[in-house]
Design a protein around this motif. Structure first.
Motif, PDB file in Angstrom:
ATOM      1  N   LEU A   6      69.687  31.131   4.939  1.00 40.40           N
ATOM      2  CA  LEU A   6      68.669  30.123   5.404  1.00 40.40           C
ATOM      3  C   LEU A   6      67.940  30.171   6.778  1.00 40.40           C
ATOM      4  O   LEU A   6      67.327  29.684   7.820  1.00 40.40           O
ATOM      5  N   PRO A   7      67.592  31.391   6.454  1.00 39.29           N
ATOM      6  CA  PRO A   7      66.200  32.118   7.700  1.00 39.29           C
ATOM      7  C   PRO A   7      64.943  30.799   8.425  1.00 39.29           C
ATOM      8  O   PRO A   7      64.774  31.078   9.198  1.00 39.29           O
ATOM      9  N   PHE A   8      64.771  30.301   7.310  1.00 40.46           N
ATOM     10  CA  PHE A   8      63.540  29.601   7.345  1.00 40.46           C
ATOM     11  C   PHE A   8      63.637  28.061   6.981  1.00 40.46           C
ATOM     12  O   PHE A   8      63.023  26.434   6.685  1.00 40.46           O
ATOM     13  N   GLY A   9      65.152  27.675   6.867  1.00 42.35           N
ATOM     14  CA  GLY A   9      65.721  26.591   6.893  1.00 42.35           C
ATOM     15  C   GLY A   9      65.424  25.725   5.952  1.00 42.35           C
ATOM     16  O   GLY A   9      65.256  26.868   4.670  1.00 42.35           O
ATOM     17  N   SER A  10      65.237  24.214   5.351  1.00 37.89           N
ATOM     18  CA  SER A  10      65.515  24.379   3.861  1.00 37.89           C
ATOM     19  C   SER A  10      65.013  22.750   4.148  1.00 37.89           C
ATOM     20  O   SER A  10      65.370  21.694   4.670  1.00 37.89           O
ATOM     21  N   GLY A  11      64.594  22.234   2.981  1.00 36.91           N
ATOM     22  CA  GLY A  11      64.527  20.845   2.946  1.00 36.91           C
ATOM     23  C   GLY A  11      63.021  20.499   3.376  1.00 36.91           C
ATOM     24  O   GLY A  11      62.254  21.176   3.618  1.00 36.91           O
ATOM     25  N   ARG A  12      63.072  19.198   3.335  1.00 37.10           N
ATOM     26  CA  ARG A  12      61.361  18.730   3.691  1.00 37.10           C
ATOM     27  C   ARG A  12      60.824  19.339   5.201  1.00 37.10           C
ATOM     28  O   ARG A  12      60.322  19.615   5.463  1.00 37.10           O
ATOM     29  N   ARG A  13      62.507  19.786   6.273  1.00 32.97           N
ATOM     30  CA  ARG A  13      62.027  20.331   7.339  1.00 32.97           C
ATOM     31  C   ARG A  13      61.937  22.004   7.213  1.00 32.97           C
ATOM     32  O   ARG A  13      61.502  22.472   8.280  1.00 32.97           O
ATOM     33  N   GLY A  14      62.186  22.733   5.871  1.00 30.51           N
ATOM     34  CA  GLY A  14      61.718  23.884   6.288  1.00 30.51           C
ATOM     35  C   GLY A  14      60.692  24.318   6.917  1.00 30.51           C
ATOM     36  O   GLY A  14      59.464  23.772   6.736  1.00 30.51           O
TER      37      GLY A  14
END
Length: 500
Positions: free
Chosen positions: A431-439
């Motif tokens: 998940l280096p860029f995050g995930s979901g709405r706050r990705g």
């Protein structure tokens, strides 16, 4: 004498506030089970457990208390997630509950009262600016429109390195990559290049890294709000200095655009932002401070994160000659030694993709992402997560989870052969860029720049470490911050490879 009176008064008030909160907390949550976690100190909670590299400290604690852990940081309940299964629950199944950002001194003083995309609380304002930034700067159409600019800037860097190679000069790759990233970011966001001296005497890299360091430092004012105005750590004062530097720079850029008389000039991102200023068409009014907050996001988000990712990838490739040779062989087969890499080549470079994935697994740009905040009470895996809790997702720990990754500490890009694991937020092992709405909305732009620059530097040059240093001796120490770059600059000697 008055100073001592004030000090004792504040101490007594903090103690009373702490005792009242503890009593209220226990009364409200006596039948609810919080996730396991270490006992904290009165008032300070678990703040004393954070060392120079908090992502490593939290990883060690999670090995004892589990993948979902409760800490009390001052007065703030904090949940730390350290496994892909639990991360999926928080960032996918219950994404909306954790879509907001907590207030912080750093965001207040350096991000224009949280008016930027990264730190803005969840709501209509955040949704609108995300949509605008995506359409005007981060869409595939916009990314492709900057292709010739990226080629031009990267070509200038290759020419510099070619000359250094002919003269057998050591190249400070960290500095050159940072400058390249700054030039590309400025041209993309502001419409033209700005030199370091146009920004501040310290230059882009040093100022941005200080801002990242201040933003990541546990601030007593965030966790014990009653003592925030005292600025006991001196962080607020330093934040205001950084904020003034950015503000003066953005004021100059906005003034330049407002005063421009060139009617044939192609509109850049600043021009588009200015066209919204004072407009009543949306649910919110766009003012100068909103524009500066968003410009800060776009500049730091595209400049610092990209340079950090490229720097770590090149470091790992140099440290592992086998990987460099294999990547160079792929580049020879796909591109040939008669020309440089084009962006159109990137989709055919499968091993390059694996190298970038493996680097981002071991060296995620922001190892703790940015903190989330629970917008309501919720129960997850039988544990009570109170409203206003901070959520920290330790993607550095997830990338080293031995139940997910074999030989997790080893740099081995081939682990992705035949694997469907991607880094775009759908696979929670990576998940280096995050995930979901706050990705991260700039994921595609960042990946394009990282892959292109790494491919070009590895294709055009062989690299040796100075002073007869062995690849295994390369120092890979991290520097603390929201993003975690190399602590020491990467220095290497190039040797040209292309037949031209």
């Amino acid at each position: 004498m008055p100073i001592m009176v004030w000090a004792w008064t504040i101490l007594v008030l903090v103690m009373l506030a702490y005792l009242l909160r503890e009593w209220t907390w226990k009364r409200m949550n006596k039948t609810k089970t919080l996730p396991p976690g270490p006992r904290g100190l009165p008032i300070f909670g678990n703040l004393h457990m954070f060392g120079e590299l908090p992502h490593r400290d939290l990883h060690r604690l999670a090995q004892k208390y589990g993948p979902i852990m409760h800490l009390r940081l001052g007065f703030v309940p904090t949940i730390v997630v350290s496994s892909p299964q639990v991360a999926e629950l928080f960032l996918k199944a219950h994404d909306l509950v954790f879509a907001s950002r907590p207030p912080s001194e750093a965001a207040k003083h350096m991000s224009y009262e949280q008016k930027n995309l990264s730190f803005s609380p969840y709501g209509p304002y955040w949704r609108n600016i995300r949509k605008m930034c995506t359409l005007e700067l981060l869409s595939n159409v916009k990314i492709n429109s900057f292709r010739s600019m990226r080629k031009e800037e990267l070509g200038l860097l290759v020419k510099f390195i070619e000359k250094a190679g002919c003269d057998c000069i050591v190249v400070d790759l960290s500095a050159k990559i940072s400058s390249l990233s700054a030039d590309m970011s400025c041209r993309m966001v502001f419409g033209k290049k700005y030199m370091d001296k146009d920004f501040d005497e310290r230059g882009f890299k040093d100022v941005i890294q200080e801002g990242m360091h201040l933003g990541a430092t546990p601030n007593l004012g965030d966790y014990i709000p009653y003592i925030g105005p005292l600025d006991l750590q001196g962080l607020r004062r330093r934040m205001k200095v950084i904020s003034k530097i950015f503000d003066a720079f953005f004021e100059k850029i906005i003034d330049d655009h407002v005063q421009s008389k060139d009617e044939n000039k192609i509109k850049d991102f600043v021009d588009v932002m200015l066209s919204f200023m004072g407009s009543e068409d949306s649910e919110y009014r766009v003012e100068r401070s909103n524009i500066k907050a968003i410009l800060l996001d776009m500049l730091v988000g595209s400049m610092d994160t990209t340079a950090t990712a490229i720097e770590w990838t090149i470091s790992e490739v140099i440290k592992h000659p086998r990987v460099m040779k294999k990547l160079q062989k792929e580049l020879e087969d796909v591109v040939g030694l008669e020309r440089m890499v084009e962006e159109s080549d990137l989709d055919r470079l499968e091993y390059l993709d694996m190298v970038v994935k493996e680097t981002m697994r071991l060296h995620p740009i922001a190892p703790l992402l940015l903190p989330h905040e629970a917008m309501e009470d919720i129960t997850i895996q039988g544990f009570h997560i109170p409203k206003k809790s901070r959520l920290i997702v330790n993607i550095w720990a997830i990338g080293r989870d031995p139940s997910v990754w074999t030989d997790a500490e080893k740099f081995f890009p081939e682990r992705f052969v035949g694997s469907s694991i991607d880094l775009r937020g759908r696979d929670f092992q990576l998940l280096p860029f995050g995930s979901g709405r706050r990705g991260c909305p700039g994921l595609q732009l960042g990946l394009t720049a990282v892959r292109l620059v790494v491919a070009q530097l590895v294709h055009c040059f062989d690299w040796e470490l100075p002073n007869n240093m062995l690849p295994t001796e390369l120092d890979m120490t991290e520097e603390f911050g929201i993003t975690v770059p190399r602590a020491k600059h990467l220095l290497a000697i190039p040797r040209c490879r292309l037949h031209k």
